[in-house]
Every structure is written in structure tokens, then in C-alpha cells.
Design an enzyme around this catalytic site. Structure first.
Site, PDB file in Angstrom:
ATOM      1  N   LEU A  91      44.353   2.035  46.902  1.00 38.51           N
ATOM      2  CA  LEU A  91      45.341   3.057  46.649  1.00 38.51           C
ATOM      3  C   LEU A  91      46.788   2.389  46.340  1.00 38.51           C
ATOM      4  O   LEU A  91      47.902   2.863  46.600  1.00 38.51           O
ATOM      5  CB  LEU A  91      45.707   4.040  47.722  1.00 38.51           C
ATOM      6  CG  LEU A  91      44.493   4.984  47.989  1.00 38.51           C
ATOM      7  CD1 LEU A  91      44.454   6.223  48.948  1.00 38.51           C
ATOM      8  CD2 LEU A  91      43.960   5.740  46.467  1.00 38.51           C
TER       9      LEU A  91
ATOM     10  N   ALA B 272      41.528  -3.353  39.566  1.00 39.55           N
ATOM     11  CA  ALA B 272      42.401  -4.811  39.173  1.00 39.55           C
ATOM     12  C   ALA B 272      43.827  -4.509  39.359  1.00 39.55           C
ATOM     13  O   ALA B 272      44.431  -3.359  39.331  1.00 39.55           O
ATOM     14  CB  ALA B 272      42.157  -4.907  37.786  1.00 39.55           C
TER      15      ALA B 272
ATOM     16  N   SER C  62      39.330  -7.177  29.327  1.00 37.42           N
ATOM     17  CA  SER C  62      40.509  -6.583  28.554  1.00 37.42           C
ATOM     18  C   SER C  62      40.750  -7.391  27.080  1.00 37.42           C
ATOM     19  O   SER C  62      40.445  -8.490  26.984  1.00 37.42           O
ATOM     20  CB  SER C  62      41.765  -6.941  29.255  1.00 37.42           C
ATOM     21  OG  SER C  62      42.855  -6.552  28.606  1.00 37.42           O
TER      22      SER C  62
ATOM     23  N   TYR D 267      47.188 -12.628  33.736  1.00 38.58           N
ATOM     24  CA  TYR D 267      46.386 -11.144  33.691  1.00 38.58           C
ATOM     25  C   TYR D 267      45.276 -11.648  32.692  1.00 38.58           C
ATOM     26  O   TYR D 267      43.919 -11.558  33.170  1.00 38.58           O
ATOM     27  CB  TYR D 267      47.219 -10.026  32.979  1.00 38.58           C
ATOM     28  CG  TYR D 267      46.214  -8.983  32.891  1.00 38.58           C
ATOM     29  CD1 TYR D 267      45.608  -8.100  33.975  1.00 38.58           C
ATOM     30  CD2 TYR D 267      45.968  -8.468  31.530  1.00 38.58           C
ATOM     31  CE1 TYR D 267      44.873  -7.088  33.377  1.00 38.58           C
ATOM     32  CE2 TYR D 267      45.015  -7.434  31.195  1.00 38.58           C
ATOM     33  CZ  TYR D 267      44.766  -6.727  32.311  1.00 38.58           C
ATOM     34  OH  TYR D 267      43.869  -5.543  32.085  1.00 38.58           O
TER      35      TYR D 267
HETATM   36  N1  LIG Z   1      44.149   1.362  30.694  1.00 32.12           N
HETATM   37  C1  LIG Z   1      44.123   0.321  29.710  1.00 32.12           C
HETATM   38  O1  LIG Z   1      44.445   0.217  28.623  1.00 32.12           O
HETATM   39  C2  LIG Z   1      43.312  -1.133  29.962  1.00 32.12           C
HETATM   40  C3  LIG Z   1      43.240  -1.929  28.917  1.00 32.12           C
HETATM   41  C4  LIG Z   1      42.414  -3.001  29.261  1.00 32.12           C
HETATM   42  C5  LIG Z   1      41.762  -3.232  30.266  1.00 32.12           C
HETATM   43  N2  LIG Z   1      41.903  -2.362  31.241  1.00 32.12           N
HETATM   44  C6  LIG Z   1      41.237  -2.572  32.673  1.00 32.12           C
HETATM   45  O2  LIG Z   1      40.620  -1.414  33.177  1.00 32.12           O
HETATM   46  C7  LIG Z   1      40.451  -1.377  34.603  1.00 32.12           C
HETATM   47  C8  LIG Z   1      40.928   0.003  34.811  1.00 32.12           C
HETATM   48  O3  LIG Z   1      42.352   0.055  34.186  1.00 32.12           O
HETATM   49  P1  LIG Z   1      43.301   1.422  34.693  1.00 32.12           P
HETATM   50  O4  LIG Z   1      44.022   1.638  33.369  1.00 32.12           O
HETATM   51  O5  LIG Z   1      42.519   2.608  34.878  1.00 32.12           O
HETATM   52  O6  LIG Z   1      44.141   0.831  35.728  1.00 32.12           O
HETATM   53  P2  LIG Z   1      44.862   1.793  37.061  1.00 32.12           P
HETATM   54  O7  LIG Z   1      46.033   0.727  37.713  1.00 32.12           O
HETATM   55  O8  LIG Z   1      45.189   2.880  36.603  1.00 32.12           O
HETATM   56  O9  LIG Z   1      43.571   1.614  37.992  1.00 32.12           O
HETATM   57  C9  LIG Z   1      43.210   0.512  38.796  1.00 32.12           C
HETATM   58  C10 LIG Z   1      42.916   1.022  40.240  1.00 32.12           C
HETATM   59  O10 LIG Z   1      42.398  -0.330  41.182  1.00 32.12           O
HETATM   60  C11 LIG Z   1      42.839  -0.233  42.327  1.00 32.12           C
HETATM   61  N3  LIG Z   1      43.113  -1.323  42.929  1.00 32.12           N
HETATM   62  C12 LIG Z   1      44.091  -2.473  42.727  1.00 32.12           C
HETATM   63  N4  LIG Z   1      43.655  -3.498  43.470  1.00 32.12           N
HETATM   64  C13 LIG Z   1      42.705  -2.967  44.215  1.00 32.12           C
HETATM   65  C14 LIG Z   1      42.220  -3.683  45.391  1.00 32.12           C
HETATM   66  N5  LIG Z   1      42.420  -5.068  45.469  1.00 32.12           N
HETATM   67  N6  LIG Z   1      41.159  -3.089  45.998  1.00 32.12           N
HETATM   68  C15 LIG Z   1      40.929  -2.042  45.634  1.00 32.12           C
HETATM   69  N7  LIG Z   1      41.343  -1.225  44.585  1.00 32.12           N
HETATM   70  C16 LIG Z   1      42.418  -1.700  43.890  1.00 32.12           C
HETATM   71  C17 LIG Z   1      44.221   0.614  41.966  1.00 32.12           C
HETATM   72  O11 LIG Z   1      44.836   1.554  43.127  1.00 32.12           O
HETATM   73  C18 LIG Z   1      44.023   1.550  41.016  1.00 32.12           C
HETATM   74  O12 LIG Z   1      43.725   2.757  41.297  1.00 32.12           O
HETATM   75  C19 LIG Z   1      41.313  -2.472  35.126  1.00 32.12           C
HETATM   76  O13 LIG Z   1      40.275  -3.586  35.410  1.00 32.12           O
HETATM   77  C20 LIG Z   1      42.165  -2.878  33.826  1.00 32.12           C
HETATM   78  O14 LIG Z   1      42.512  -4.342  33.718  1.00 32.12           O
HETATM   79  C21 LIG Z   1      42.552  -1.401  31.355  1.00 32.12           C
END
Ligand SMILES: NC(=O)c1ccc[n+]([C@@H]2O[C@H](COP(=O)([O-])OP(=O)(O)OC[C@H]3O[C@@H](n4cnc5c(N)ncnc54)[C@H](O)[C@@H]3O)[C@@H](O)[C@H]2O)c1
Length: 330
Positions: free
Chosen positions: A36, A75, A117, A140
Site C-alpha cells: 500500500l 514496483a 516496461s 526505472y
Molecule cells: N501503468 C503503465 O502504463 C505501466 C507501463 C509499463 C510498465 N508498468 C508496470 O506494470 C506494473 C503495474 O503498474 P501500475 O500502473 O499498476 O502501478 P501502480 O503503482 O498503480 O501499482 C503498483 C503497486 O505495487 C505496490 N508496491 C510498490 N512497492 C511495493 C512493495 N515493495 N511491496 C509490495 N507492494 C508494492 C504499490 O503499492 C502499488 O499498489 C508495474 O510493475 C509497472 O512498472 C506499468
């Protein structure tokens, strides 16, 4: 019997949408982990067995017992935040991922589907990007590339299967608008609807390839059962890019508003353009169903609805914004 799926980052944007979608399929038991730090507990769908845990902790290990598939999405993922704190970025994204792979290996799970990503293409010159290339530059992107190297090693030495997903700019409901630098769709739509002047960082000429989270979820579901996805990396993008200025104009026109945006200094560590060659995923049956105009309309409807419910307010800074601002001053 229902298959058990564990999602890390379940309280986040993609994780919560994925949990929702898998629950609707009615054939899976869903376990979710999130610390969270960025995610929101209230957006974890009911029906998810939730554990508030950090992916870097050994306490996650017992939760992996009897799990069939893992979606590893947790992440630290805002590029500008990662540039400010490379050590924490590597701790969460590399060490945390290693811990998730280790927990999965010990529990003999069938497959890990994990988030890489499109940022890994940021130093590539040729567009559209194919899965064969990568040239990560920002902290990143480097952490995401390291994730893939770890996955390769877990296959080589322990025969752990995985699938890497190179998402381009995913958008849809529950994108975190409270970030220091919010995602473009929510930032523009919320500010315009609230009568504020939206901010564009840089000249607005950077181009992005946007893909809707529902389309991404179609491929997530396919990855569970389709062995052709094992130990492969897939681009998930639309194959079209739009500049930030073009996006702003489209959103403004659909809202029938004519507000000049405010231009601020550019953000560090961001590519000039992202553009996916998603033919590898398409060749095994994936289709992108949501075009950009339909996507903008659905985001506007979603945000208006959340505003009516009182779920979207920007009056007082959240803990997240306060933390972000503190980081930016360091
Ligand atoms: N949204 C995009 O456009 C996009 C694009 C490329 C890659 N990604 C990758 O997709 C994944 C999901 O992205 P998203 O947009 O849903 O991000 P987001 O930030 O909404 O969700 C990531 C979640 O991970 C949790 N988190 C972070 N560190 C943590 C830890 N140490 N232990 C446990 N939980 C932890 C956060 O609380 C959050 O709920 C990520 O790995 C992100 O790098 C997303």
C-alpha cells in the site's frame, strides 16, 4: 477445481483491474499482496484474499504455497520518482522481484507473468520497437531490464517458467491521479472538469503509445493457459503514438472546453517517443479492441462518475503528494 492466482501490486492500477477481471471469470481464487505504498486498499476488489506485505519480505513465502500462477506487478514505477531515488528503485524492483521469483520457485508455481516496461526501449533509435531490442537508460528502465535477466536465470538454473510483458502506456479506470506527476489521462480530464489549468511538462511533443487496461487484461488471461507465451517477452501497445499536445486537444474537444494548458520544465529520464510493434502478441491471437477515442470517452465517463461519488477530490494533498513533494526538494 479453481486455479489459485497470486497478484503482487494488487492495490495498484493494473493489479486491481486484473483482479476484477479474473474474479469475473469465476474460475480462479485470487490472492493479493501489496504494501500500500502507492496502491489504495479500497480499490482491491471484494473477493481477493489480501495480505498487506512488502515483496522484499520473507513473510511472503508461506502465501505462495498452493498458488498456481503469479502475476508480479508490484514496483516503484514513476520514472521521475525512480530518478530521485535509484537505491530504493533497485531495492523494490530488483531485490523485491528476486524475492518473488524465489518464493515462486520454492512453492513450485507453474508460471510467473511479470511486468517489464516499454521504458527498456528508451535508448533505442529504431521505431516501432520490437522485443528483440532494448536500451534502458533511466534507473526505472534498468531495474525492469534486470527483472528480465533474473527471470532468464530462474529458467536456466531452476526451470521456472515466466512471461515478460512490456506494457506501453496503459490507461483505464483506477489510474492513480494522486501521484506527484499524475498519468496524462487523469491529469487532463480531472483538471479540465474541475476548471483548473492542466500542466504539460516540456513542449508537449513527446509521443506515447497508449493501450487500454481491458486489452492488456485479455493478454493476461491468455498468458495463464497458453504455453506459447512461456519464457517469452511481449510488447503490449497499440502501434500508434500520439503527442501529449494531440492528446490534450482530443480530450479538450470531446469535453467541449478550450483551456490553454500551462507548460512546465520537462521531466528527466523520459523517451521522446514510444511506439510498439505488437505483432508478436498479435500473431498468437491478441487483439487491441479499444481505439483512442473510445478510450478517452470511457475515461471521461469513469472520472465523471467517480467525481459524483466523491471518490475524486484534489482539495487536500494526500500522503503520497506530501511524500513526493518532500522527495522533489531533496
Ligand atoms: N501503468 C503503465 O502504463 C505501466 C507501463 C509499463 C510498465 N508498468 C508496470 O506494470 C506494473 C503495474 O503498474 P501500475 O500502473 O499498476 O502501478 P501502480 O503503482 O498503480 O501499482 C503498483 C503497486 O505495487 C505496490 N508496491 C510498490 N512497492 C511495493 C512493495 N515493495 N511491496 C509490495 N507492494 C508494492 C504499490 O503499492 C502499488 O499498489 C508495474 O510493475 C509497472 O512498472 C506499468
Amino acid at each position: 477445481m479453481k486455479k489459485t492466482i497470486l497478484i503482487t501490486g494488487v492495490a495498484g492500477f493494473i493489479g486491481s483491474n486484473l483482479a476484477d477481471r479474473l474474479l469475473k471469470e469465476k474460475k480462479y481464487r485470487i490472492i493479493g499482496i501489496d504494501n500500500l505504498s502507492y496502491g489504495i486498499k479500497e480499490q482491491i476488489p471484494g473477493g481477493v484474499e489480501f495480505y498487506k506485505l512488502d515483496i522484499r519480505s520473507k513473510n511472503i513465502y508461506p502465501i505462495f504455497e498452493n498458488v498456481d500462477y503469479v502475476f508480479h506487478l508490484a514496483a516503484k514505477n514513476c520514472i521521475s520518482d525512480c530518478q530521485i531515488d535509484p537505491v530504493e528503485t533497485s531495492d523494490i524492483n530488483i531485490t523485491g522481484t528476486l524475492n518473488v521469483f524465489e518464493a515462486s520457485r520454492l512453492a513450485r508455481i507453474k508460471k510467473i507473468i511479470y511486468a517489464e516496461s516499454a521504458a527498456v526501449y528508451e535508448g533505442c533509435i529504431k521505431l516501432p520497437s520490437t522485443e528483440k531490442e532494448s536500451a534502458p537508460e533511466s534507473f526505472y528502465a534498468i531495474s525492469k531490464k534486470a527483472t528480465a535477466l533474473l527471470a532468464n536465470a530462474y529458467k536456466r538454473y531452476f526451470n521456472v517458467d515466466s512471461t515478460a510483458l512490456r506494457y506501453f502506456c496503459v490507461y483505464g479506470p483506477r489510474q492513480d491521479y494522486r501521484r506527484t506527476i499524475p498519468p496524462l489521462f487523469s491529469a487532463f480530464i480531472i483538471n479540465l472538469l474541475q476548471g483548473n489549468i492542466p500542466t504539460i511538462y516540456g513542449t508537449g511533443e513527446k509521443r506515447r503509445d497508449f493501450v487500454h487496461v481491458d486489452d492488456v487484461n485479455d493478454f493476461h488471461i491468455q498468458c495463464i493457459e497458453d504455453e506459447k507465451t512461456n519464457n517469452q517477452v511481449f510488447n503490449l501497445g497499440s502501434g500508434k503514438s500520439f503527442s501529449v499536445n494531440e492528446m490534450y486537444t482530443m480530450i479538450s474537444q470531446i469535453l467541449h472546453l478550450d483551456v490553454k494548458p500551462m507548460y512546465k520544465n520537462d521531466l528527466p529520464g523520459e523517451a521522446l517517443e514510444t511506439l510498439a510493434d505488437a505483432s508478436k502478441a498479435k500473431n498468437i491471437g491478441w487483439k487491441q479492441k479499444t481505439d483512442i477515442i473510445t478510450g478517452i470517452h470511457s475515461m471521461i465517463d469513469y472520472i465523471k462518475n467517480e467525481m459524483v461519488k466523491g471518490n475524486i477530490t484534489t482539495n487536500k494533498p494526500t500522503l503520497r503528494q506530501a511524500q513526493g513533494e518532500r522527495q522533489a526538494l531533496v
